[in-house]
Design an enzyme around this catalytic site. Sequence first.
Site, PDB file in Angstrom:
ATOM      1  N   GLU A  96       1.237 -11.205  10.380  1.00 15.44           N
ATOM      2  CA  GLU A  96       1.763 -10.319  11.437  1.00 15.44           C
ATOM      3  C   GLU A  96       0.742  -9.993  12.529  1.00 15.44           C
ATOM      4  OE1 GLU A  96       3.512  -7.000   9.326  1.00 15.44           O
ATOM      5  OE2 GLU A  96       4.737  -8.329   8.110  1.00 15.44           O
ATOM      6  N   GLU A 121       9.921 -14.329   3.039  1.00 13.64           N
ATOM      7  CA  GLU A 121      10.236 -12.970   2.569  1.00 13.64           C
ATOM      8  C   GLU A 121      11.724 -12.674   2.781  1.00 13.64           C
ATOM      9  OE1 GLU A 121       7.587 -10.027   4.243  1.00 13.64           O
ATOM     10  OE2 GLU A 121       5.834 -11.315   4.025  1.00 13.64           O
TER      11      GLU A 121
HETATM   12  O1  G3I Z   1       0.412   2.439  -4.363  1.00  9.09           O
HETATM   13  C1  G3I Z   1       1.098   3.650  -4.052  1.00  9.09           C
HETATM   14  C2  G3I Z   1       1.226   4.485  -5.292  1.00  9.09           C
HETATM   15  O2  G3I Z   1      -0.070   4.873  -5.695  1.00  9.09           O
HETATM   16  C3  G3I Z   1       2.100   5.691  -5.005  1.00  9.09           C
HETATM   17  O3  G3I Z   1       2.322   6.401  -6.191  1.00  9.09           O
HETATM   18  C4  G3I Z   1       3.441   5.252  -4.441  1.00  9.09           C
HETATM   19  C5  G3I Z   1       4.312   6.438  -4.050  1.00  9.09           C
HETATM   20  O4  G3I Z   1       5.319   6.059  -3.143  1.00  9.09           O
HETATM   21  O5  G3I Z   1       3.226   4.470  -3.296  1.00  9.09           O
HETATM   22  C6  G3I Z   1       2.492   3.301  -3.562  1.00  9.09           C
HETATM   23  O6  G3I Z   1       2.367   2.583  -2.372  1.00  9.09           O
HETATM   24  C7  G3I Z   1       3.517   1.890  -1.916  1.00  9.09           C
HETATM   25  C8  G3I Z   1       3.188   0.407  -1.880  1.00  9.09           C
HETATM   26  O7  G3I Z   1       4.245  -0.306  -1.295  1.00  9.09           O
HETATM   27  C9  G3I Z   1       2.900  -0.169  -3.262  1.00  9.09           C
HETATM   28  O8  G3I Z   1       3.981   0.019  -4.106  1.00  9.09           O
HETATM   29  C10 G3I Z   1       3.847   2.390  -0.516  1.00  9.09           C
HETATM   30  O9  G3I Z   1       4.301   3.740  -0.581  1.00  9.09           O
HETATM   31  C11 G3I Z   1       4.913   1.512   0.107  1.00  9.09           C
HETATM   32  O10 G3I Z   1       5.083   1.882   1.470  1.00  9.09           O
HETATM   33  C12 G3I Z   1       4.470   0.053   0.048  1.00  9.09           C
HETATM   34  O11 G3I Z   1       5.487  -0.707   0.646  1.00  9.09           O
HETATM   35  C13 G3I Z   1       5.256  -2.103   0.766  1.00  9.09           C
HETATM   36  C14 G3I Z   1       5.091  -2.490   2.233  1.00  9.09           C
HETATM   37  O12 G3I Z   1       4.959  -3.902   2.343  1.00  9.09           O
HETATM   38  C15 G3I Z   1       3.865  -1.849   2.864  1.00  9.09           C
HETATM   39  O13 G3I Z   1       3.980  -1.936   4.229  1.00  9.09           O
HETATM   40  C16 G3I Z   1       6.462  -2.809   0.187  1.00  9.09           C
HETATM   41  O14 G3I Z   1       6.526  -2.570  -1.215  1.00  9.09           O
HETATM   42  C17 G3I Z   1       6.382  -4.319   0.448  1.00  9.09           C
HETATM   43  O15 G3I Z   1       7.607  -4.905   0.120  1.00  9.09           O
HETATM   44  C18 G3I Z   1       6.129  -4.560   1.934  1.00  9.09           C
HETATM   45  O16 G3I Z   1       5.999  -5.950   2.122  1.00  9.09           O
HETATM   46  C19 G3I Z   1       5.837  -6.394   3.473  1.00  9.09           C
HETATM   47  C20 G3I Z   1       5.056  -7.696   3.426  1.00  9.09           C
HETATM   48  O17 G3I Z   1       3.872  -7.521   2.699  1.00  9.09           O
HETATM   49  C21 G3I Z   1       4.759  -8.203   4.844  1.00  9.09           C
HETATM   50  N1  G3I Z   1       5.975  -8.317   5.600  1.00  9.09           N
HETATM   51  C22 G3I Z   1       6.835  -7.142   5.646  1.00  9.09           C
HETATM   52  C23 G3I Z   1       7.146  -6.692   4.217  1.00  9.09           C
HETATM   53  C24 G3I Z   1       8.129  -5.536   4.226  1.00  9.09           C
HETATM   54  O18 G3I Z   1       7.562  -4.410   4.832  1.00  9.09           O
END
Ligand code: G3I
Length: 346
Positions: free
Chosen positions: A154, A260
């Site tokens: 990105e 994705e």
């Molecule tokens: O790790 C913390 C954890 O400690 C905490 O307890 C929990 C509470 O909500 O959050 C956890 O972090 C989360 C993380 O995923 C790991 O699970 C974040 O809140 C959450 O926002 C994060 O979201 C991920 C996102 O990328 C981050 O921007 C999504 O799961 C994941 O599907 C998404 O993937 C991205 C690709 O990598 C790149 N392209 C877009 C795609 C969708 O956004």
Amino acid sequence: MKNSLYILILIILFCGCKKNIPIECSDNIGLYKFSKYPIGCAINFDFLNNDNFYRNISLQQFNSITPENIFKASFLHPSESVFDWVNADSLVRFCKINQKRLHGHTLLWHQQLPNWMNYFQGNLQQWEAMMKSHIQTIITHFKNDVKAWDVVNEAFNEDGTLRNNIWKQHLEDSYLEKAYNYAKDVDANILLFYNDYNIESNNNKRQAVLQCLNNLRNRGVKIDGIGLQMHINTYSTDQSEIANTIKLFSDNGYKVHLSEVDISVNPLSLTSINKEIAFQRQANLLGGIIKAYNQLPQRNQYGITFWGISDKDSWIPAYYNRIDYPLLYDDNYSPKPMYCALKNNL
Ligand code: G3I
């Protein structure tokens, strides 16, 4: 004689009509067994370890796995001198034992950065050394098991300019070239991808990315493929534009990873959705995409990866705070019409 001709015409008509009837499909035999190219899913590490249905589907249906989060910088490289391999190595073992390809996602991104990296203080040489060490330590650690990486994720804005992420701020535009060169220096056989969203729907971004990759390649930089993320929806997605985009990158010599895939049915954030209509639209859209992907030469078909397994593990409902059903399986792990559309078109 006349009668048999009449019966023959009836049979032909019946077969012709039957093509339009949606074919039921069962999920007893995995998707990947029907496919000439890898079929993957993003794996949520917590679900994998705590939900047997999820784990079994991942094992039975897919032969390629992308870690949804645990290979990102904040997880693997929590402080400057610490790399945390514990969960990642456990996923590597899972893939090895079960003969799943593991796709590396991702080395450089503007999100999920550890604080130390986000606020790193240093001059150009120190930033360069830090980026090099981050990339090379990770690729080296997984060298025997991860044979392809999303090196940069990105990097472009929607208007086709380069995103002003920490790498551009401190290393200028040449960070891309440096990143791919550092990656190649570890092992020239590892496949290096550029991964981004909306390339299939935004021509400015598409042209900018293509031109950037071609320029780098003309300068001798190794870039093997493009990851078209394909976070798409049933409202505004133009199937023919997707087909053209897939072909464009393949014609330019890049492996194409639909990296994705998910198909939102509620991009307008409505409070209720007619699932029957929505799921059929989703299925039709996915079926068309698979047909387009099937047209690529086999050497450019890196595979198709879904960004999760069931609607309940998709990132979309939580991120956009809305109901949505973007994936192959429903909340109860029953395959949806899009699952059948995929299987029937592989
Ligand atoms: O790790 C913390 C954890 O400690 C905490 O307890 C929990 C509470 O909500 O959050 C956890 O972090 C989360 C993380 O995923 C790991 O699970 C974040 O809140 C959450 O926002 C994060 O979201 C991920 C996102 O990328 C981050 O921007 C999504 O799961 C994941 O599907 C998404 O993937 C991205 C690709 O990598 C790149 N392209 C877009 C795609 C969708 O956004």
